[in-house]
Structure formats: C-alpha cells, structure tokens
Design a protein around this motif. Structure first.
Motif, PDB file in Angstrom:
ATOM      1  N   ALA A 123      -2.680  13.298  -6.108  1.00  0.00           N
ATOM      2  CA  ALA A 123      -3.242  12.779  -4.866  1.00  0.00           C
ATOM      3  C   ALA A 123      -3.113  11.278  -4.867  1.00  0.00           C
ATOM      4  O   ALA A 123      -3.446  10.611  -5.825  1.00  0.00           O
ATOM      5  N   ALA A 124      -2.653  10.746  -3.763  1.00  0.00           N
ATOM      6  CA  ALA A 124      -2.457   9.303  -3.647  1.00  0.00           C
ATOM      7  C   ALA A 124      -3.654   8.689  -2.958  1.00  0.00           C
ATOM      8  O   ALA A 124      -4.372   9.320  -2.213  1.00  0.00           O
ATOM      9  N   LEU A 163      -0.764   1.492 -11.641  1.00  0.00           N
ATOM     10  CA  LEU A 163       0.186   2.579 -11.454  1.00  0.00           C
ATOM     11  C   LEU A 163       0.275   3.416 -12.719  1.00  0.00           C
ATOM     12  O   LEU A 163       0.415   2.879 -13.824  1.00  0.00           O
ATOM     13  N   PRO A 164       0.203   4.740 -12.570  1.00  0.00           N
ATOM     14  CA  PRO A 164       0.375   5.618 -13.730  1.00  0.00           C
ATOM     15  C   PRO A 164       1.856   5.816 -14.034  1.00  0.00           C
ATOM     16  O   PRO A 164       2.715   5.665 -13.159  1.00  0.00           O
ATOM     17  N   ASP A 165       2.151   6.174 -15.275  1.00  0.00           N
ATOM     18  CA  ASP A 165       3.539   6.455 -15.635  1.00  0.00           C
ATOM     19  C   ASP A 165       4.061   7.685 -14.907  1.00  0.00           C
ATOM     20  O   ASP A 165       5.219   7.740 -14.490  1.00  0.00           O
ATOM     21  N   ALA A 166       3.183   8.692 -14.753  1.00  0.00           N
ATOM     22  CA  ALA A 166       3.541   9.904 -14.020  1.00  0.00           C
ATOM     23  C   ALA A 166       2.782   9.901 -12.706  1.00  0.00           C
ATOM     24  O   ALA A 166       1.559   9.688 -12.703  1.00  0.00           O
ATOM     25  N   PRO A 167       3.452  10.103 -11.545  1.00  0.00           N
ATOM     26  CA  PRO A 167       2.759  10.090 -10.253  1.00  0.00           C
ATOM     27  C   PRO A 167       1.623  11.096 -10.224  1.00  0.00           C
ATOM     28  O   PRO A 167       1.760  12.232 -10.693  1.00  0.00           O
ATOM     29  N   ARG A 169       0.824  -1.204   0.000  1.00  0.00           N
ATOM     30  CA  ARG A 169       0.000   0.000   0.000  1.00  0.00           C
ATOM     31  C   ARG A 169       0.865   1.263   0.000  1.00  0.00           C
ATOM     32  O   ARG A 169       0.608   2.203  -0.740  1.00  0.00           O
ATOM     33  N   GLU A 170       1.896   1.280   0.845  1.00  0.00           N
ATOM     34  CA  GLU A 170       2.761   2.454   0.913  1.00  0.00           C
ATOM     35  C   GLU A 170       3.496   2.680  -0.414  1.00  0.00           C
ATOM     36  O   GLU A 170       3.661   3.819  -0.859  1.00  0.00           O
ATOM     37  N   ARG A 171       3.938   1.595  -1.028  1.00  0.00           N
ATOM     38  CA  ARG A 171       4.633   1.739  -2.315  1.00  0.00           C
ATOM     39  C   ARG A 171       3.686   2.291  -3.388  1.00  0.00           C
ATOM     40  O   ARG A 171       4.065   3.166  -4.180  1.00  0.00           O
ATOM     41  N   VAL A 172       2.440   1.797  -3.390  1.00  0.00           N
ATOM     42  CA  VAL A 172       1.461   2.272  -4.364  1.00  0.00           C
ATOM     43  C   VAL A 172       1.116   3.731  -4.106  1.00  0.00           C
ATOM     44  O   VAL A 172       0.973   4.533  -5.034  1.00  0.00           O
ATOM     45  N   GLU A 173       0.981   4.104  -2.831  1.00  0.00           N
ATOM     46  CA  GLU A 173       0.668   5.492  -2.493  1.00  0.00           C
ATOM     47  C   GLU A 173       1.765   6.436  -2.976  1.00  0.00           C
ATOM     48  O   GLU A 173       1.489   7.533  -3.470  1.00  0.00           O
ATOM     49  N   GLY A 175       1.261   7.189  -6.515  1.00  0.00           N
ATOM     50  CA  GLY A 175      -0.040   7.720  -6.914  1.00  0.00           C
ATOM     51  C   GLY A 175      -0.924   6.716  -7.606  1.00  0.00           C
ATOM     52  O   GLY A 175      -1.725   7.096  -8.470  1.00  0.00           O
ATOM     53  N   GLY A 176      -0.819   5.444  -7.244  1.00  0.00           N
ATOM     54  CA  GLY A 176      -1.613   4.412  -7.903  1.00  0.00           C
ATOM     55  C   GLY A 176      -2.793   3.975  -7.077  1.00  0.00           C
ATOM     56  O   GLY A 176      -3.198   4.624  -6.105  1.00  0.00           O
ATOM     57  N   ALA A 177      -3.392   2.849  -7.458  1.00  0.00           N
ATOM     58  CA  ALA A 177      -4.564   2.291  -6.784  1.00  0.00           C
ATOM     59  C   ALA A 177      -4.289   0.823  -6.478  1.00  0.00           C
ATOM     60  O   ALA A 177      -3.680   0.112  -7.277  1.00  0.00           O
ATOM     61  N   LEU A 178      -4.757   0.392  -5.318  1.00  0.00           N
ATOM     62  CA  LEU A 178      -4.552  -0.993  -4.871  1.00  0.00           C
ATOM     63  C   LEU A 178      -5.879  -1.563  -4.407  1.00  0.00           C
ATOM     64  O   LEU A 178      -6.628  -0.905  -3.678  1.00  0.00           O
TER      65      LEU A 178
END
Length: 400
Positions: free
Chosen positions: A391-392, A384-388, A358-362, A365-368
């Motif tokens: 808002a995470a 995960l988006p290519d660009a962060p 979760r922390e890595r995804v945050e 800026g992605g979704a888990l």
C-alpha cells in the motif's frame, strides 16, 4: 498559444481616444467663425497629421522621439486654441497622452499646465466664468483618475503575463523532468530485469559447465564444454556491460552518497550558498530504482531551495538502514504556508515539484513529509523501502 484577456480593453481605450481626438477636432472646425475657418481647418489638419504620426513614433520605442512628438502636438494645440477657443476641449484627450507617455511625475504636472492653458483660453473668449474654470478642472481630475486606473490595469496585466509565462515554463520543465524520470526509471527496470534473469542465468550456466569440465577432464566432449563455458562467460560480460550502461552514470560509478556529494560541488555550488551532504552507506547501496528515485528527488528539492527559498544553507542527509533508505533535504530559506500548499495541491494548481515527488514516492511505496512554515525554512524527508510496499501513501504530508 496564450491570448491576453485584457488586450480588447486596451484596444477599446485606444480606439476611443483616437475617435475623441478626430471628433473634437472636426467640431472645432465646424464651430469656428467663417472668417477664421480656413486657418482653423489647416491647424486642425496639421494637428491630426502629427497625431497620426504618433503610431510610427510609438513603434520606434524611443523616449526622446516620443517626447518631441508630444511637444509638437501641444504647440499645435495651443495655436489652435488661439485661433479658436473651442479647441480647448481637445485638452481632454491630451491629458491621457501626458499621463501615458510622460514619466510619473511629469505627467500630472503637464496636466496642470494644460488645464491652466484651457482656463485662460476660455476666459479670453468669453470672460472668466465658473463653468470655464470648473469644467477643465473636473476634466483634469477625471483624466487623472482614469490614467492612474489605466496604469494600474496595465501593471496588473504585465504581472499576469509574467505569471502565465512562468507557469508555461514550469509546465514545460515538469514535462521534461517527467520524461527524463520516466526514461531513467525504464532504464533502471530493464537493468534490474537483465540482472535478475539473463545475467543470473548465464552465471549459473557458466558455473555448471565449469563443474562438468572439472568432473571429467578427460572426456571426449570436454572441449565442447569448455567452449560453451567460455561463450557463457563472454555473454555474461556483455550482459553486465549492458546493465552498467543502463544504470545512471553517477550511481553506477560512485554510489548514491558519492553522487550526491559530487552534485553538491559540480551543480549546486553558488556564491553565498553552502550545500552540505553527509550520511552513511555502511549497509550497502539501495536497489537501482530506489537510488535513482532518491537522486532525482534530491535534485528537485535542492533546485527548489536554490530558485525559490532564498536559502543560504542547504543540508542533504542520507541514512541507510537494512531494507530502508532515508533522504532529508533541509534549507534555511523563507519557507511557505502549509495551508496554502495543501489547498493548491488539492485543487490541482501549483507546486508541481511536490506533486512529482509525491507521485514518485507513492510508486515505490514510501513515505514523504514536508515540514515548513513562513520564515522557518523547509525540510523534505523521504523514506523508501528496498522492496515496494503493498500500500502506498496517499499523499505528501505537509506540516508546520
């Protein structure tokens, strides 16, 4: 270093048992007839000496020696009972030794035999009375209850120690994993910055020098321009080599999808387990930071499936869209209760792997999403988006 909280309880029980044996033996000597006292004292001293030798025998941890020691102690007790019937009271501490040292079925049987011997000894001294029968029987019942409670407490303490050891090991693994992930993330950042700054700048300088060289090939300074261009080309090659070294090897050599397929063969293969990796990378590779994060997330999710779920099949799916990469890891294992996971995660206890994902995804800026239920397997899906993003996501969405 962890200290067993129940250790003082077990120590107190052992000390109490030792004091009981010594106190009852001394009382038997005092209550013996004056004529029989020397013989009773000798037998009591022999019994205490054999009892004291039990500590050394216990350290040897040999069941044969322990049972032989217990047999000798029982014989000395019977001899002491014959010499002084008051020694029948020593049967109470013997009960605990039988229950603690003998196998589960033999311990209660030995207690019954010792109870009969105590009743017979009491009857031989003053006749068969209600107190002479009820007293040893009640003592045997109390000893059985305490002995069973002691075994349950010891079993619970052992399970607790095992859980604590697993927790310490999990924390150590998590710390090592976080250190490795941090180092890889920093390497990826440096590689990306080198590519976007130094490598791009050297490439532009080389191109401009090449244009200048072709524009006026007969000028007096063309040799210096050519030397500068060659120097820039050499520096660009070194910068690219450095970027390649900083990039995680499986990704640098093969790409994310090929790296996942290689892990399925080299690291995730187990007897009775089928790991499938499929996906499409027609839209190109994600940025190094995203690819590295997805690779580590896949490794953690598959490792959880291998260690905890009892799965027979694990599916890893990678989908690449313009600007977005999706990873899904699904197993057919035992799953878990989402409510329990949410409660423990909110309390800061347990499920360190999910927390790390979760922390890595945050950070990116992605979704888990984690979909699971007892007996229905588990699916971990990451986007995960290519660009962060600005808002995470606030946390992992765990659902049935």
């Amino acid at each position: 270093m962890h200290r067993n909280a129940l250790a003082p309880v077990f120590l107190g029980l052992r000390v109490g048992l030792h004091l009981l044996v010594v106190g009852v033996a001394a009382l038997v000597v005092v209550l013996a007839d004056p004529a029989d006292r020397p013989a009773v004292a000798a037998l009591a001293a022999a019994l205490l000496a054999v009892y004291a030798a039990g500590a050394a025998i216990a350290r040897a941890r040999r069941s044969g020696w322990t049972r032989a020691w217990l047999a000798v102690l029982s014989v000395l007790w019977l001899a002491l009972v014959v010499a002084s019937p008051q020694a029948a009271y020593l049967v109470f501490p013997l009960y605990f030794l039988y229950l603690h040292l003998l196998p589960r079925r033999w311990g209660p049987a030995a207690v019954v035999v010792a109870t009969l011997a105590a009743v017979v000894a009491t009857a031989a001294d003053g006749g068969l009375t209600v107190g002479g029968v009820v007293g040893p029987v009640i003592a045997a019942g109390v000893a059985l209850a305490i002995g069973l409670g002691y075994r349950a407490l010891a079993r619970e303490a052992a399970e607790r120690e095992q859980l604590l050891a697993e927790l310490v090991a999990a924390r150590a693994d998590l710390a090592a994993s976080e250190r490795t992930a941090g180092a890889l993330a920093e390497r990826a950042r440096i590689a990306r910055d080198l590519h976007d700054t130094v490598a791009q700048g050297l490439s532009s300088i080389q191109m401009l020098l090449h244009v200048a060289e072709r524009a006026d090939p007969g000028s007096a300074g063309v040799q210096h321009i050519r030397l500068a261009r060659e120097t820039a080309a050499g520096s660009l090659g070194e910068a690219r080599a450095l970027i390649a070294e900083l990039t995680p090897p499986p990704l640098a050599e093969q790409g994310l999808l090929a790296a996942l397929r290689r892990l399925a063969v080299t690291q995730w293969s187990r007897p009775g387990l089928q790991v499938e990796v499929d996906g499409e990378d027609d839209d190109g590779e994600p940025p190094v930071q995203v690819a590295t994060a997805l690779l580590r997330i896949a490794q953690g999710a598959v490792a959880n499936a291998l260690q905890h779920s009892g799965a027979g099949r694990v599916q890893v799916r990678l989908d690449r869209s313009p600007g977005v990469t999706r990873l899904a890891v699904q197993d057919d294992g035992r799953g878990f209760d989402p409510a329990v996971v949410a409660e423990r995660t909110a309390g800061g206890a347990g499920h360190f792997g999910l927390r790390a994902v979760r922390e890595r995804v945050e950070q990116l800026g992605g979704a888990l999403a984690v979909r699971t239920a007892p007996g229905r397997g588990t699916e971990v899906e990451v986007e995960l988006p290519d660009a962060p993003a600005a808002a995470a996501v606030p946390g992992a969405e765990v659902m049935a």
